[in-house]
Scaffold this motif. Sequence first.
Motif, mmCIF file in Angstrom:
data_model
loop_
_atom_site.group_PDB
_atom_site.id
_atom_site.type_symbol
_atom_site.label_atom_id
_atom_site.label_comp_id
_atom_site.label_asym_id
_atom_site.label_seq_id
_atom_site.Cartn_x
_atom_site.Cartn_y
_atom_site.Cartn_z
ATOM 1 N N VAL A 19 10.956 -5.954 -30.029
ATOM 2 C CA VAL A 19 11.258 -7.387 -30.036
ATOM 3 C C VAL A 19 11.962 -7.742 -28.732
ATOM 4 N N THR A 20 11.212 -8.375 -27.841
ATOM 5 C CA THR A 20 11.800 -8.860 -26.593
ATOM 6 C C THR A 20 11.954 -10.373 -26.706
ATOM 7 N N PRO A 21 12.861 -10.963 -25.948
ATOM 8 C CA PRO A 21 13.014 -12.425 -26.013
ATOM 9 C C PRO A 21 11.714 -13.164 -25.693
ATOM 10 N N GLN A 22 10.952 -12.657 -24.738
ATOM 11 C CA GLN A 22 9.716 -13.311 -24.347
ATOM 12 C C GLN A 22 8.647 -13.191 -25.450
ATOM 13 N N ARG A 23 8.502 -11.998 -26.017
ATOM 14 C CA ARG A 23 7.517 -11.792 -27.084
ATOM 15 C C ARG A 23 7.875 -12.653 -28.294
ATOM 16 N N PHE A 24 9.169 -12.672 -28.617
ATOM 17 C CA PHE A 24 9.635 -13.510 -29.718
ATOM 18 C C PHE A 24 9.298 -14.973 -29.442
ATOM 19 N N ALA A 25 9.594 -15.449 -28.235
ATOM 20 C CA ALA A 25 9.376 -16.856 -27.884
ATOM 21 C C ALA A 25 7.895 -17.216 -27.929
ATOM 22 N N VAL A 26 7.033 -16.342 -27.422
ATOM 23 C CA VAL A 26 5.588 -16.615 -27.422
ATOM 24 C C VAL A 26 5.076 -16.687 -28.854
ATOM 25 N N TYR A 27 5.455 -15.731 -29.684
ATOM 26 C CA TYR A 27 4.974 -15.719 -31.071
ATOM 27 C C TYR A 27 5.527 -16.915 -31.849
ATOM 28 N N ALA A 28 6.790 -17.210 -31.689
ATOM 29 C CA ALA A 28 7.381 -18.367 -32.367
ATOM 30 C C ALA A 28 6.691 -19.653 -31.934
ATOM 31 N N ASN A 29 6.393 -19.761 -30.645
ATOM 32 C CA ASN A 29 5.702 -20.947 -30.136
ATOM 33 C C ASN A 29 4.336 -21.091 -30.786
ATOM 34 N N LEU A 30 3.578 -20.012 -30.854
ATOM 35 C CA LEU A 30 2.247 -20.076 -31.452
ATOM 36 C C LEU A 30 2.300 -20.394 -32.944
ATOM 37 N N LEU A 31 3.299 -19.851 -33.639
ATOM 38 C CA LEU A 31 3.427 -20.131 -35.064
ATOM 39 C C LEU A 31 3.726 -21.602 -35.335
ATOM 40 N N SER A 32 4.348 -22.259 -34.383
ATOM 41 C CA SER A 32 4.738 -23.659 -34.578
ATOM 42 C C SER A 32 3.640 -24.640 -34.159
ATOM 43 N N ARG A 33 2.522 -24.134 -33.676
ATOM 44 C CA ARG A 33 1.472 -25.001 -33.121
ATOM 45 C C ARG A 33 0.162 -24.862 -33.890
ATOM 46 N N THR A 34 -0.618 -25.935 -33.844
ATOM 47 C CA THR A 34 -1.958 -25.887 -34.408
ATOM 48 C C THR A 34 -3.000 -26.294 -33.375
ATOM 49 N N ASP A 35 -2.575 -26.460 -32.109
ATOM 50 C CA ASP A 35 -3.470 -26.978 -31.073
ATOM 51 C C ASP A 35 -4.194 -25.906 -30.275
ATOM 52 N N HIS A 36 -4.017 -24.634 -30.606
ATOM 53 C CA HIS A 36 -4.714 -23.540 -29.949
ATOM 54 C C HIS A 36 -4.484 -23.600 -28.431
ATOM 55 N N PRO A 37 -3.247 -23.388 -27.988
ATOM 56 C CA PRO A 37 -2.909 -23.581 -26.574
ATOM 57 C C PRO A 37 -3.463 -22.495 -25.656
ATOM 58 N N THR A 38 -3.541 -22.852 -24.386
ATOM 59 C CA THR A 38 -3.888 -21.909 -23.327
ATOM 60 C C THR A 38 -2.602 -21.226 -22.871
ATOM 61 N N VAL A 39 -2.737 -20.223 -22.026
ATOM 62 C CA VAL A 39 -1.559 -19.550 -21.464
ATOM 63 C C VAL A 39 -0.696 -20.556 -20.707
ATOM 64 N N ASP A 40 -1.318 -21.405 -19.918
ATOM 65 C CA ASP A 40 -0.559 -22.397 -19.145
ATOM 66 C C ASP A 40 0.193 -23.365 -20.046
ATOM 67 N N GLN A 41 -0.411 -23.764 -21.151
ATOM 68 C CA GLN A 41 0.270 -24.660 -22.077
ATOM 69 C C GLN A 41 1.457 -23.975 -22.741
ATOM 70 N N ILE A 42 1.303 -22.711 -23.095
ATOM 71 C CA ILE A 42 2.414 -21.952 -23.680
ATOM 72 C C ILE A 42 3.533 -21.819 -22.646
ATOM 73 N N LEU A 43 3.158 -21.467 -21.423
ATOM 74 C CA LEU A 43 4.135 -21.305 -20.347
ATOM 75 C C LEU A 43 4.920 -22.592 -20.110
#
Length: 140
Positions: A19-43
Amino acid sequence: MQHQANAIVQTLKSKGLRVTPQRFAVYANLLSRTDHPTVDQILTELNKDFPVSSQATIYSSLQALREVGLVREVLLEEGVCRYDANVGPHHHFCCCQCGAIEDITWDTFEYIQLQSLRPGLRGKTYEVTVQGICDRCDPE
């Protein structure tokens, strides 16, 4: 909120991920979204609150999450890779006008008999992508 954070940490650990802060943040971000983001949108989204993420970090986090089955790549348009934390079977609707992407439940369509493919083809899985106009673009 703390309960959700604990659940994310436990999910990552249960898949054998550190569990790294970045991995946690990326996964949490994806769980909160339904828009199927790109890498740039996540960033862009992560750097609003946590301006230390790089594109390479997002890619490596997504790769680790994908390898253990927590996210999947969604290829709905040529040359664009999107990510989805909904890894259960489902289909997609893509609006040709605004680009919105929406999940469609698996049982919306009749089951496709993969064993009915011509001899020599062995289907493993499938996903339907419906292209059209969403109700926000055409509120008819």
